[in-house]
Motif scaffolding. Structure first.
Motif, short mmCIF file in Angstrom:
data_model
loop_
_atom_site.label_atom_id
_atom_site.label_comp_id
_atom_site.label_asym_id
_atom_site.label_seq_id
_atom_site.Cartn_x
_atom_site.Cartn_y
_atom_site.Cartn_z
N GLU A 27 0.71 -1.37 -0.03
CA GLU A 27 0.08 -0.02 -0.23
C GLU A 27 0.74 1.38 0.00
N GLU A 28 2.03 1.13 0.60
CA GLU A 28 2.87 2.23 0.78
C GLU A 28 4.17 2.52 0.20
N GLY A 29 4.62 1.29 -0.05
CA GLY A 29 6.04 1.19 -0.57
C GLY A 29 6.90 0.52 0.21
N PRO A 30 8.22 0.05 -0.17
CA PRO A 30 9.28 -0.44 0.57
C PRO A 30 9.67 0.48 1.82
N ALA A 31 9.65 1.76 1.54
CA ALA A 31 10.27 2.43 2.57
C ALA A 31 9.47 2.44 3.82
N VAL A 33 8.11 -0.03 5.14
CA VAL A 33 8.30 -1.26 5.98
C VAL A 33 9.58 -0.97 6.85
N THR A 34 9.32 -0.41 8.06
CA THR A 34 10.35 -0.16 9.17
C THR A 34 10.07 -0.93 10.43
N MET A 35 10.94 -1.10 11.13
CA MET A 35 10.79 -1.85 12.50
C MET A 35 9.72 -0.96 13.35
N ARG A 36 10.11 0.31 13.14
CA ARG A 36 9.29 1.12 14.06
C ARG A 36 8.16 1.48 13.70
N ARG A 37 7.58 1.31 12.32
CA ARG A 37 6.59 1.33 11.75
C ARG A 37 5.69 0.22 11.99
N ILE A 38 6.26 -0.89 11.97
CA ILE A 38 5.84 -2.23 12.13
C ILE A 38 5.02 -2.35 13.66
N ALA A 39 6.18 -1.97 14.51
CA ALA A 39 5.79 -1.83 15.90
C ALA A 39 4.56 -1.02 16.28
N GLU A 41 2.19 -0.29 14.38
CA GLU A 41 0.85 -0.78 13.66
C GLU A 41 0.41 -2.19 14.65
N LEU A 42 1.50 -2.65 15.25
CA LEU A 42 1.05 -4.11 15.87
C LEU A 42 0.87 -3.38 17.56
N GLY A 43 0.88 -2.10 17.90
CA GLY A 43 0.93 -1.80 19.15
C GLY A 43 1.78 -2.40 20.22
N SER A 44 3.19 -2.61 19.82
CA SER A 44 4.21 -3.29 20.62
C SER A 44 5.24 -2.31 20.58
N GLY A 45 6.37 -2.53 21.58
CA GLY A 45 7.55 -2.01 21.37
C GLY A 45 8.53 -2.34 20.25
N THR A 46 9.27 -1.32 20.02
CA THR A 46 10.23 -1.31 18.64
C THR A 46 10.84 -2.63 18.70
N MET A 47 11.47 -2.97 19.98
CA MET A 47 12.39 -4.11 20.18
C MET A 47 11.68 -5.44 19.97
N THR A 48 10.52 -5.48 20.10
CA THR A 48 9.52 -6.59 20.10
C THR A 48 9.77 -7.34 18.80
N ALA A 49 9.72 -6.55 17.78
CA ALA A 49 10.11 -7.27 16.49
C ALA A 49 11.34 -7.90 16.06
N TYR A 50 12.18 -7.24 16.70
CA TYR A 50 13.62 -7.69 16.70
C TYR A 50 14.00 -9.24 17.45
N ARG A 51 13.01 -9.34 18.28
CA ARG A 51 13.04 -10.66 18.91
C ARG A 51 12.68 -11.92 18.01
N TYR A 52 12.11 -11.40 16.88
CA TYR A 52 11.57 -12.37 15.80
C TYR A 52 12.46 -12.54 14.64
N TYR A 53 12.75 -11.20 14.04
CA TYR A 53 13.36 -11.11 12.97
C TYR A 53 14.65 -10.05 12.88
N PRO A 54 15.76 -10.06 12.32
CA PRO A 54 16.84 -9.23 12.68
C PRO A 54 16.63 -8.04 11.80
N ASN A 55 15.83 -7.95 10.69
CA ASN A 55 15.71 -6.68 10.06
C ASN A 55 14.43 -6.82 9.06
N LYS A 56 14.09 -5.67 8.45
CA LYS A 56 12.83 -5.64 7.57
C LYS A 56 13.15 -6.68 6.39
N GLU A 57 14.25 -6.87 5.88
CA GLU A 57 14.56 -7.56 4.96
C GLU A 57 14.15 -9.28 5.27
#
Length: 200
Positions: A27-31, A33-39, A41-57
């Protein structure tokens, strides 16, 4: 210290994370997709996503890999239903369309945008599985003597017609009274007629 998630909760979180990443990308393009934006959207802390994936790629690779496996499973389940080859092929078509409608962002990310990390082993395995599903229902019709064709090539012809019909439907570009299934039925009927065995 946050509570450790159960295996089921972890899988559900990964699923939500991947869904958000796919939607943002499409919907918005590759830019976007950031860990901060994903967090966010999920209503979680930014570091939470890093527990599951090292980066957006790695997240986008996971979206494609998980999507391909779920897509293949849906088509395999559809093929594993009663009926002759044509009936089962229609079931595969219906499962394909249902997946694209229900998981539109993932579908588009899988097929509309190139995969950057093509050497990822899990992605490669999922991709190979998907290629096999493309020809499987055609192989059934060939075995029944319904058509004479090269299964991978004929499977790709059917797939190209179906993908085109699905993308036109998703874009709202089909003529009135048509959906992806009805348009594809007409196209595939012509393809199957052209591949019918010649009788002496």
């Amino acid at each position: 210290m946050p509570r450790a998630l159960s295996e089921q909760e972890t899988e559900a979180f990964r699923e939500r994370l991947c869904d958000v990443a796919a939607r943002l990308y499409v919907e918005e393009g590759p830019a976007a997709v950031t860990m901060r934006r994903i967090a966010s959207e999920l209503g979680s802390g930014t570091m939470t996503a890093y527990r599951y994936y090292p980066n957006k790629e790695s997240i986008l690779t996971a979206v494609r890999t998980r999507g391909l496996n779920r897509f293949s499973q849906a088509l395999e389940d559809a093929l594993d239903t009663p009926g002759d080859g044509r009936t089962r092929s229609r079931a595969v078509r219906d499962a394909y369309i249902a997946f694209a409608r229900q998981h539109t962002a993932t579908y588009r990310l899988m097929f509309e945008y190139p995969q950057a990390d093509r050497d990822d082993p899990a992605y490669l395995a999922a991709h190979e599985r998907m290629w096999r599903t493309v020809a499987a229902h055609v192989e059934v019709m060939i075995a029944e003597g319904r058509i004479e064709a090269d299964a991978p090539i004929f499977g790709h012809q059917i797939w190209a017609a179906l993908h085109g019909a699905v993308m036109l439907e998703l874009s709202g570009l089909l003529p009135p009274g048509f959906d992806a299934a009805s348009l594809h039925t007409r196209t595939v009927s012509a393809l199957i007629d052209s591949a019918r065995p010649t009788r002496e």
